[in-house]
Design an enzyme around this catalytic site. Structure first.
Site, PDB file in Angstrom:
ATOM      1  N   HIS A 242      40.707  35.937  43.744  1.00 44.73           N
ATOM      2  CA  HIS A 242      40.094  37.239  43.490  1.00 44.73           C
ATOM      3  C   HIS A 242      40.354  38.157  44.677  1.00 44.73           C
ATOM      4  O   HIS A 242      40.377  37.720  45.816  1.00 44.73           O
ATOM      5  CB  HIS A 242      38.579  37.108  43.259  1.00 44.73           C
ATOM      6  CG  HIS A 242      37.999  38.317  42.588  1.00 44.73           C
ATOM      7  ND1 HIS A 242      37.516  39.389  43.285  1.00 44.73           N
ATOM      8  CD2 HIS A 242      37.873  38.622  41.268  1.00 44.73           C
ATOM      9  CE1 HIS A 242      37.103  40.317  42.418  1.00 44.73           C
ATOM     10  NE2 HIS A 242      37.311  39.881  41.198  1.00 44.73           N
ATOM     11  N   GLU A 301      37.460  34.841  34.954  1.00 46.48           N
ATOM     12  CA  GLU A 301      38.299  34.762  33.749  1.00 46.48           C
ATOM     13  C   GLU A 301      38.394  33.341  33.207  1.00 46.48           C
ATOM     14  O   GLU A 301      38.493  33.126  32.001  1.00 46.48           O
ATOM     15  CB  GLU A 301      39.711  35.274  34.050  1.00 46.48           C
ATOM     16  CG  GLU A 301      39.789  36.734  34.392  1.00 46.48           C
ATOM     17  CD  GLU A 301      39.400  37.628  33.225  1.00 46.48           C
ATOM     18  OE1 GLU A 301      39.630  37.230  32.076  1.00 46.48           O
ATOM     19  OE2 GLU A 301      38.843  38.702  33.470  1.00 46.48           O
TER      20      GLU A 301
END
Ligand code: ACO
Length: 356
Positions: A242, A301
């Protein structure tokens, strides 16, 4: 070209993304406190502040708004059904009137949860199912998708998801909503701008790449070799890493806990979970060995894909379900911008040819 990194473009009381400490705060509460404990309606009320009624009045009016949204499903024709689900959602949302009042905001908050199940069912040749205004929002969304009452575990899982994605700082779609709201065009126009931004593959529009990866891996035994091969070829593992979160993605933790609860209730395919666990284990171990100085953890995700799949949403509907949760943040930001902000109108630097 600048992506406006580090530019402060708004002051907000709505959410804070603390990447260094792996914390997400939504209206004064950490996501760890909210996810799994609060419903979509609770967090909509938290975010909306004085824009909407609170408590049971909000639940009642949101239920009525779902019914109003369902009247729009009658406009679902072959042209809309031929579009992607996200584009179909955009087309139905575009028919709604504009305004800056609570009724318009409620209709918009309700609309994606009604339109996405209707689009999924109609594209599959099934009739759309009308909402039950007396039901909770997540429970009703699942009933409209499945045509049967969902289990408590399924409702808790969807509520956890909708709460987890409700707001996340000044991401691209939220910024788009604020820009349009700042022109005083109205909430519907602001939501359409946000949905347009969300649709892009760099934001919420790359549905299911994690599931594509799991399908390609096939079985737990193949996880080690498949991941080693992908990394050796310089590929990125979907669902890991991320830009902002350095120690953990708190949204991933919230959804992992929701998946574990679904697993304990026997509501998820055990083989799928086993495969996902093997892939996660291998990915984390191999990413750590490859990049010892760069923390690369599981991101939101990865668990989103597993959770929405377990709840019965097809992967092409994932972006629309994301919108059903994020619409609460979009509306709250639009309202905040209208209440306290000015027209958003940055400058550009001209680098074109000089005029004669
Ligand atoms: N798999 C393999 N290697 C990775 C991954 C990954 N998932 N993520 C980062 N790396 C590597 C990069 O290749 C890079 O290596 P290099 O220095 O040798 O080039 C190093 O780690 C640092 O990568 P950055 O590009 O600096 O990481 P950044 O913070 O810019 O990227 C991103 C974050 C885009 C999410 C990245 O981790 C990624 O591509 N992940 C996979 C796609 C994904 O899961 N997207 C959803 C993110 S969650 C969300 O946005 C809602």
């Amino acid at each position: 070209m600048s992506g406006l990194d580090d530019v402060i473009a708004a002051e907000t009381r709505l959410s804070e993304v603390d990447g260094l400490n792996g914390r997400l705060v939504i209206s004064g509460h950490t996501l760890d406190e909210l996810a799994g404990n609060r419903s979509f309606e609770d967090v909509l009320a938290l975010l909306a502040g004085d824009m909407l009624p609170t408590g049971s009045a909000l639940a009642t009016r949101l239920g009525a708004a779902r019914l109003r949204a369902f009247a729009e499903v009658a406009w679902l024709d072959d042209a809309i059904l031929g579009l992607s689900i996200t584009e179909g959602l955009r087309a139905l949302m575009a028919r709604l009137h504009d305004g800056e009042d609570a009724d318009t905001a409620l209709l918009l908050a309700a609309a994606p949860a009604v339109f996405v199940p209707a689009l999924v069912r109609r594209r599959a040749g099934l009739a759309a199912i009308a909402p039950d205004p007396s039901s909770g929002h997540a429970a009703d969304m699942l009933t409209m998708l499945k045509g049967r009452a969902p289990s408590k575990a399924e409702v808790l899982a969807l509520d956890t998801y909708l709460v987890t994605v409700s707001d996340h700082g000044l991401n691209a779609s939220t910024f788009a909503a604020r820009v349009v709201a700042s022109t005083r065009a109205g909430y519907t126009s602001a939501m359409l701008a946000a949905l347009g931004a969300l649709k892009g593959p760099l934001h919420g529009g790359a549905p299911g790449p994690v599931l594509d990866m799991l399908d390609a891996v096939g079985t737990p035994d193949e996880a080690h070799g498949w991941i080693a091969n992908a990394l050796a070829h310089g590929e990125r593992l979907m669902g890991f890493g991320h830009r902002i979160y350095r120690v953990r993605d708190p949204r991933a933790d919230a959804l992992k806990a929701a998946l574990a609860r679904l697993g304990a209730a026997g509501e998820i395919d055990a083989q799928r979970l086993e495969l996902a666990e093997a892939v996660e284990r291998e990915a984390l171990a191999q990413l750590k060995a490859k990049k010892p100085d760069r923390p690369l953890e599981t991101n939101v995700e990865f668990f989103t894909a597993l959770l929405l799949e377990a709840l019965g949403f097809p992967r092409e509907a994932f972006t629309g379900v994301f919108a059903a949760g994020r619409v609460s943040g979009w509306l709250a930001h639009a309202h905040e911008q209208i209440e306290g902000g000015r027209l958003i109108r940055p400058q550009s630097r001209y680098v074109g040819p000089k005029a004669a």
